[in-house]
Every structure is written in C-alpha cells, then in structure tokens.
Enzyme design. Structure first.
Site, PDB file in Angstrom:
ATOM      1  CB  THR A   1      -0.786   0.008   1.439  1.00  0.00           C
ATOM      2  OG1 THR A   1      -1.572  -1.108   1.458  1.00  0.00           O
ATOM      3  CG2 THR A   1      -1.603   2.101   1.620  1.00  0.00           C
TER       4      THR A   1
ATOM      5  CE  LYS B   1      -4.962  -1.525   1.701  1.00  0.00           C
ATOM      6  NZ  LYS B   1      -5.591  -2.815   2.207  1.00  0.00           N
TER       7      LYS B   1
ATOM      8  CE  LYS C   1       2.108   1.447   4.721  1.00  0.00           C
ATOM      9  NZ  LYS C   1       0.957   0.690   3.827  1.00  0.00           N
TER      10      LYS C   1
HETATM   11  P1  NAP Z   1       5.263  -6.276   7.516  1.00  0.00           P
HETATM   12  O1  NAP Z   1       4.957  -7.529   8.386  1.00  0.00           O
HETATM   13  O2  NAP Z   1       6.189  -5.113   8.762  1.00  0.00           O
HETATM   14  O3  NAP Z   1       6.485  -6.697   6.634  1.00  0.00           O
HETATM   15  C1  NAP Z   1       7.009  -5.312   5.399  1.00  0.00           C
HETATM   16  C2  NAP Z   1       8.042  -6.494   4.779  1.00  0.00           C
HETATM   17  O4  NAP Z   1       8.502  -5.026   3.613  1.00  0.00           O
HETATM   18  C3  NAP Z   1       9.036  -6.938   5.606  1.00  0.00           C
HETATM   19  O5  NAP Z   1       9.651  -8.470   4.650  1.00  0.00           O
HETATM   20  C4  NAP Z   1      10.343  -6.360   5.339  1.00  0.00           C
HETATM   21  O6  NAP Z   1      10.975  -7.056   5.441  1.00  0.00           O
HETATM   22  C5  NAP Z   1      10.190  -5.508   4.054  1.00  0.00           C
HETATM   23  N1  NAP Z   1      11.049  -3.755   4.273  1.00  0.00           N
HETATM   24  C6  NAP Z   1      10.966  -2.636   5.236  1.00  0.00           C
HETATM   25  N2  NAP Z   1      11.446  -2.183   4.884  1.00  0.00           N
HETATM   26  C7  NAP Z   1      12.235  -2.268   3.749  1.00  0.00           C
HETATM   27  C8  NAP Z   1      13.177  -1.537   3.355  1.00  0.00           C
HETATM   28  N3  NAP Z   1      14.354  -1.088   3.443  1.00  0.00           N
HETATM   29  N4  NAP Z   1      13.628  -2.918   2.278  1.00  0.00           N
HETATM   30  C9  NAP Z   1      13.706  -4.179   1.669  1.00  0.00           C
HETATM   31  N5  NAP Z   1      12.392  -4.845   2.341  1.00  0.00           N
HETATM   32  C10 NAP Z   1      11.722  -4.170   3.800  1.00  0.00           C
HETATM   33  O7  NAP Z   1       3.861  -5.284   6.978  1.00  0.00           O
HETATM   34  P2  NAP Z   1       2.491  -6.574   6.029  1.00  0.00           P
HETATM   35  O8  NAP Z   1       1.526  -6.308   6.920  1.00  0.00           O
HETATM   36  O9  NAP Z   1       3.004  -8.109   5.516  1.00  0.00           O
HETATM   37  O10 NAP Z   1       2.384  -4.949   5.103  1.00  0.00           O
HETATM   38  C11 NAP Z   1       2.948  -5.361   3.863  1.00  0.00           C
HETATM   39  C12 NAP Z   1       2.612  -4.440   2.912  1.00  0.00           C
HETATM   40  O11 NAP Z   1       0.408  -4.513   2.646  1.00  0.00           O
HETATM   41  C13 NAP Z   1       1.622  -2.488   3.465  1.00  0.00           C
HETATM   42  O12 NAP Z   1       2.411  -1.654   2.751  1.00  0.00           O
HETATM   43  C14 NAP Z   1       0.905  -2.740   4.547  1.00  0.00           C
HETATM   44  O13 NAP Z   1       0.179  -1.070   4.235  1.00  0.00           O
HETATM   45  C15 NAP Z   1       0.097  -3.738   3.059  1.00  0.00           C
HETATM   46  N6  NAP Z   1      -0.916  -4.340   3.499  1.00  0.00           N
HETATM   47  C16 NAP Z   1      -1.274  -5.124   4.808  1.00  0.00           C
HETATM   48  C17 NAP Z   1      -2.426  -5.506   5.390  1.00  0.00           C
HETATM   49  C18 NAP Z   1      -1.622  -6.648   6.981  1.00  0.00           C
HETATM   50  O14 NAP Z   1      -3.045  -6.645   6.976  1.00  0.00           O
HETATM   51  N7  NAP Z   1      -1.253  -6.867   7.414  1.00  0.00           N
HETATM   52  C19 NAP Z   1      -3.364  -6.435   4.816  1.00  0.00           C
HETATM   53  C20 NAP Z   1      -3.235  -5.113   3.464  1.00  0.00           C
HETATM   54  C21 NAP Z   1      -2.867  -4.211   3.175  1.00  0.00           C
HETATM   55  P3  NAP Z   1      12.000  -7.355   7.055  1.00  0.00           P
HETATM   56  O15 NAP Z   1      11.612  -8.547   7.616  1.00  0.00           O
HETATM   57  O16 NAP Z   1      13.503  -7.225   6.820  1.00  0.00           O
HETATM   58  O17 NAP Z   1      11.900  -6.243   7.370  1.00  0.00           O
END
Ligand code: NAP
Length: 287
Positions: free
Chosen positions: A99, A174, A242
C-alpha cells in the site's frame, strides 16, 4: 504449458502467506527478503532464495513486491542494486502489492517504462487470514494487457482481481477502502467504550452489533480480539497511520478524516504502532 517463473520480495505478515499460495499452486518460486531468516520456511517448502534483488529480477518472469511503505518500495526497485539495476529485459512484469501513494505507483511505472519492463500496482484489501486463504481483493492499475497476463497468478492470491484503470488506480482505490476500514475500527472502539461507560458489557454490546444490521465483516473479524483485549498484529496500527496520511496527501479532506488520522497517530505515539490497528481501543480507553 510452461508456467511463469515467479519472484517474491517482502516476506512479512502478508507476503509470506501469499508467497506460499504461489508455491503451493505449482509455480516455480524465488524469494528475497531483507532479513534472510524469514525466507527459511518457504525455502524448506521448495522455494529458491535469490542472493540479491538483481538476481531475483533476472531469474523471474514476474516479480511481486509486498513491502511496508513507499520508502521500502522505492529502495527495492532502485536502479543501482535493486530490482531495476539489471538493464532492460523486455517482457518482464513487476507487480507491487504494497500500500503506497498513487504518486509512487506512477513513479515506479514510469521508471519501469524506461527499462522497457511492465509494471502494475496491485494493492490488496483483506488481511492475513484472507491472504492465507487466497481470498484477497486485488485492486489493479496499469496496462490492461499486463493485467491479463498477471490474472492467472493474481487468481491464486485473491477471490477477486479488479482492473481499475491506468497506473496508480489500484493505489487510489486502496487508500479509499482503508479510509473506510479506519472509520469502522474507530467507530467500533468508541461504541464499545461508550456502552461500557453506561454499564453495558462489551460481550453484550458486541452481540447487539453482530446480530443486527450494524454488524459487518471487519467488526466480526475484530470481535474476538476486543473480547480478549489482546491485539497481536495482523494489520499493524502503524500502517493505518501511513495509509491515512497517504490518503490526506492524495486529497482526502472529509469531515471524519482529520480526527481519524489524529486518533491513530496519537495511538501510535502512545506505543501501539506495532500492535493490530484494533488496539486503538486501548488508547481511547486510557485517554
Ligand atoms: P510487515 O509484516 O511489516 O512486512 C514488511 C516487509 O517489508 C518485510 O518483508 C520487510 O523486510 C520489508 N521491508 C521493509 N522495509 C524494507 C526495506 N527498506 N528494504 C527491503 N525490505 C523492506 O508488513 P505487512 O503487514 O506484510 O504489510 C505489507 C504491505 O501490505 C504494507 O504496505 C501494508 O500497508 C499492506 N497491507 C497489509 C495488510 C495487513 O493486514 N497486514 C493488509 C493489506 C495491505 P524485513 O523482514 O527485513 O523487515
């Protein structure tokens, strides 16, 4: 028919179950995560690990990214040592499911065009459980022909993949749906707390909500965590902050939008950013 080779960067709460669905549906999968430990269970299940982002891009036909925010996505796509560092390889398709701001999606799309590769923004509605079940709703912007190419793989990840128009359209949709998500979560928290102040238990109030017309999918999903007063992160509260900020930057200026952002920002500042967004109820209870 030869199946596309799929690459996946970003194995967080969402990326991991989504990548598993790709692997389990028979695609050859290569993964990359900044913290290598998160790759292990996918490697054990048969995925290949890419040493670098350039390796990921050069080995795969379609590369998905599922990363935390705009900064992460721009850094992963960078031209120096990121996904786009390998020169032009016409025919490749990059799909960002994070997102991010519609502006960022348009920027990435333009950057991809200079490398003669294709780009779709395809963020998702739905959290970890629908990600596990392959029942996300996928909101897609970009070229229609690229959407058609991606559709069989998107169908592995979601129950609906909706083509919405040119680049950035998926990200715009989104931000809109997450505004409604934020409103629902804060409204549920305020309603339960108001009822409690007047002697109505949260158990009874949640029964009233869920049995009536005001109950909805997200409220039903969050009911167990409100009852248990426990909010392990499915969708981290920091991410709704965010998204509401991105919505504001994209022009959202409606009556509820400013107080909503203020509340979630204050909850994050109060130490709740890493908990699920429903933890806003803890902030509202003590404020
Ligand atoms: P998350 O669990 O915090 O995972 C974030 C991912 O991004 C991890 O693989 C992290 O790597 C990587 N990352 C962060 N900064 C980075 C960088 N500078 N370089 C390379 N990799 C980096 O997040 P999530 O919940 O999966 O969400 C991911 C996205 O989907 C977000 O944009 C969120 O808003 C969206 N989203 C989330 C949900 C939900 O329910 N969780 C639902 C819909 C949409 P590391 O493991 O090394 O930290």
């Amino acid at each position: 028919m030869k199946k596309l080779k799929i690459g996946w960067a970003g194995l967080g709460n969402m990326g991991t179950p989504m990548a598993f669905n790709i692997l389990n549906s028979g695609y050859e999968l290569t993964v990359f995560n900044r913290s290598k430990d998160k790759e292990q269970e996918l490697i054990a299940a048969g995925a290949r690990s890419a040493k670098t982002l350039q390796d990921l891009a050069s080995h795969c036909d379609v590369v998905f990214t599922m990363l935390s925010d705009d900064v992460a996505v721009k850094s992963v796509y960078n031209e120096t040592d990121g996904l786009l560092s390998g020169g032009s390889e016409p025919g490749k398709l990059f799909i960002d499911m994070s997102t991010v701001a519609p502006e960022t999606s348009r920027y990435l799309s333009a950057l991809c065009r200079t490398k003669q590769v294709s780009f779709l923004d395809a963020p998702v509605s739905g959290s970890v459980q629908p990600a596990r079940e392959g029942k996300l709703i996928i909101l897609v912007g970009g070229e229609a022909q690229d959407f058609e190419k991606a559709k069989p793989v998107l169908d592995v990840l979601g129950k609906l993949a909706l083509y919405l128009g040119s680049e950035g359209a998926g990200s715009s949709a989104k931000l809109a749906i997450n505004y409604l998500l934020g409103i629902n979560i804060q409204a549920l928290a305020e309603t339960v707390l108001f009822a409690e102040q007047n002697g109505i238990s949260k158990e009874n109030m949640l029964t009233i909500i869920n049995e009536g017309a005001c109950g909805n999918g997200i409220i039903k999903l969050k009911t167990p965590s409100v009852l248990a007063d426990s909010f392990p992160s499915a969708f981290a509260l920091k991410y709704i902050v965010k998204d509401l900020k991105l919505a504001k930057e994209a022009g959202l200026n409606s009556p509820l939008s400013a107080p909503l952002l203020n509340t979630f920002e204050a909850a994050a500042a109060d130490g709740l950013g890493e908990e699920d967004l429903m933890a806003v109820i803890k902030y509202l209870r003590r404020s």
